[in-house]
Motif scaffolding. Structure first.
Motif, PDB file in Angstrom:
ATOM      1  N   THR A  89       1.331  37.293  13.538  1.00  0.00           N
ATOM      2  CA  THR A  89       0.345  36.570  14.355  1.00  0.00           C
ATOM      3  C   THR A  89      -1.435  36.712  13.222  1.00  0.00           C
ATOM      4  O   THR A  89      -1.239  38.337  13.403  1.00  0.00           O
ATOM      5  CB  THR A  89      -0.332  35.884  15.357  1.00  0.00           C
ATOM      6  N   SER A  90      -2.052  35.843  12.908  1.00  0.00           N
ATOM      7  CA  SER A  90      -3.904  36.729  12.379  1.00  0.00           C
ATOM      8  C   SER A  90      -4.066  37.242  13.117  1.00  0.00           C
ATOM      9  O   SER A  90      -5.175  38.550  12.756  1.00  0.00           O
ATOM     10  CB  SER A  90      -4.168  35.096  11.920  1.00  0.00           C
ATOM     11  N   ASP A  91      -4.524  37.273  14.857  1.00  0.00           N
ATOM     12  CA  ASP A  91      -4.661  38.224  15.203  1.00  0.00           C
ATOM     13  C   ASP A  91      -4.630  39.968  15.177  1.00  0.00           C
ATOM     14  O   ASP A  91      -4.902  40.719  15.635  1.00  0.00           O
ATOM     15  CB  ASP A  91      -4.592  38.166  17.072  1.00  0.00           C
ATOM     16  N   GLN A  92      -3.054  40.034  14.897  1.00  0.00           N
ATOM     17  CA  GLN A  92      -2.567  41.556  14.744  1.00  0.00           C
ATOM     18  C   GLN A  92      -3.505  41.890  13.427  1.00  0.00           C
ATOM     19  O   GLN A  92      -2.930  43.060  13.569  1.00  0.00           O
ATOM     20  CB  GLN A  92      -1.010  41.028  14.646  1.00  0.00           C
ATOM     21  N   LEU A  93      -3.546  41.115  12.098  1.00  0.00           N
ATOM     22  CA  LEU A  93      -4.203  41.314  11.097  1.00  0.00           C
ATOM     23  C   LEU A  93      -5.239  41.421  11.214  1.00  0.00           C
ATOM     24  O   LEU A  93      -6.276  42.215  10.487  1.00  0.00           O
ATOM     25  CB  LEU A  93      -3.212  40.263   9.998  1.00  0.00           C
ATOM     26  N   ALA A  94      -6.458  41.653  12.249  1.00  0.00           N
ATOM     27  CA  ALA A  94      -7.333  41.029  12.428  1.00  0.00           C
ATOM     28  C   ALA A  94      -8.316  42.734  12.329  1.00  0.00           C
ATOM     29  O   ALA A  94      -7.510  43.291  12.583  1.00  0.00           O
ATOM     30  CB  ALA A  94      -8.267  40.180  12.975  1.00  0.00           C
ATOM     31  N   GLY A  95      -9.262  43.105  11.109  1.00  0.00           N
ATOM     32  CA  GLY A  95     -10.078  44.436  10.974  1.00  0.00           C
ATOM     33  C   GLY A  95      -8.352  45.164  10.378  1.00  0.00           C
ATOM     34  O   GLY A  95      -9.233  46.288  10.231  1.00  0.00           O
ATOM     35  N   GLN A  96      -7.318  44.979   9.697  1.00  0.00           N
ATOM     36  CA  GLN A  96      -6.989  45.258   9.201  1.00  0.00           C
ATOM     37  C   GLN A  96      -6.364  45.564   7.777  1.00  0.00           C
ATOM     38  O   GLN A  96      -6.666  44.579   7.501  1.00  0.00           O
ATOM     39  CB  GLN A  96      -4.665  45.515  10.090  1.00  0.00           C
ATOM     40  N   ARG A  97      -7.157  46.451   7.175  1.00  0.00           N
ATOM     41  CA  ARG A  97      -6.319  46.699   6.123  1.00  0.00           C
ATOM     42  C   ARG A  97      -4.376  47.635   6.297  1.00  0.00           C
ATOM     43  O   ARG A  97      -4.455  48.648   5.883  1.00  0.00           O
ATOM     44  CB  ARG A  97      -6.992  47.396   5.027  1.00  0.00           C
TER      45      ARG A  97
END
Length: 160
Positions: A104-112
């Motif tokens: 989900t997008s919350d798992q991707l937030a702030g990540q590269r």
């Protein structure tokens, strides 16, 4: 009397069974097929023979290009990919849009991240300012399906 009771009990069981079937959460394919913005994607998934795979338990994360994303490809690209003799290439393109697991997008937030796709190559996910996958932007995130999650993207991802 016993026969009437049995018949009414049987009818009730059939009704409950039918209701249970109708309340099943839609899977990735059901959601895509129910949205006219994904008609090209649905046609491609069908032509590639991937419907049963994307209806299976998964879970999968699908970066789903819209019809407009497919239309932005060079003229004739979609028609060529949908031809039976280019099915292998179509499968490569479509499976490049699928990541194992439900992300989900919350798992991707702030990540590269560099994430392996079902196709075998990696996509580059940048969640520092919205979410980008390679050069595609996620325009709608976290469409939850019974077997994973869909993120709508504005470009078709092409494997190298």
């Amino acid at each position: 009397m016993k026969r009437r009771f049995f018949l009414s009990l049987s009818a009730a069981a059939l009704t409950l069974s039918a209701c249970a079937t109708m309340t099943k959460e839609p899977d990735i394919v059901d959601i895509a097929a129910g949205n006219s913005d994904f008609s090209t994607l649905v046609a491609a998934v069908s032509a590639a023979g991937l419907v049963d795979t994307l209806k299976s338990d998964g879970p999968f994360t699908v970066f789903a290009p819209t019809n407009a994303a497919f239309a932005a490809l060079p003229a004739g690209t979609v028609d060529t990919l949908l031809m039976p003799e280019t099915k292998d290439q179509l499968v490569k393109v479509l499976t490049y849009h699928v990541v194992p697991g439900a992300v989900t997008s919350d798992q991707l937030a702030g990540q590269r991240l560099s994430v392996a796709t079902v196709q075998g190559q990696n996509v580059h996910v940048n969640g520092t300012h919205g979410v980008k996958v390679n050069d595609a932007t996620v325009t709608s995130a976290d469409i939850i399906a019974s077997n994973g999650v869909i993120h709508v993207i504005d470009k078709v991802l092409l494997p190298k």
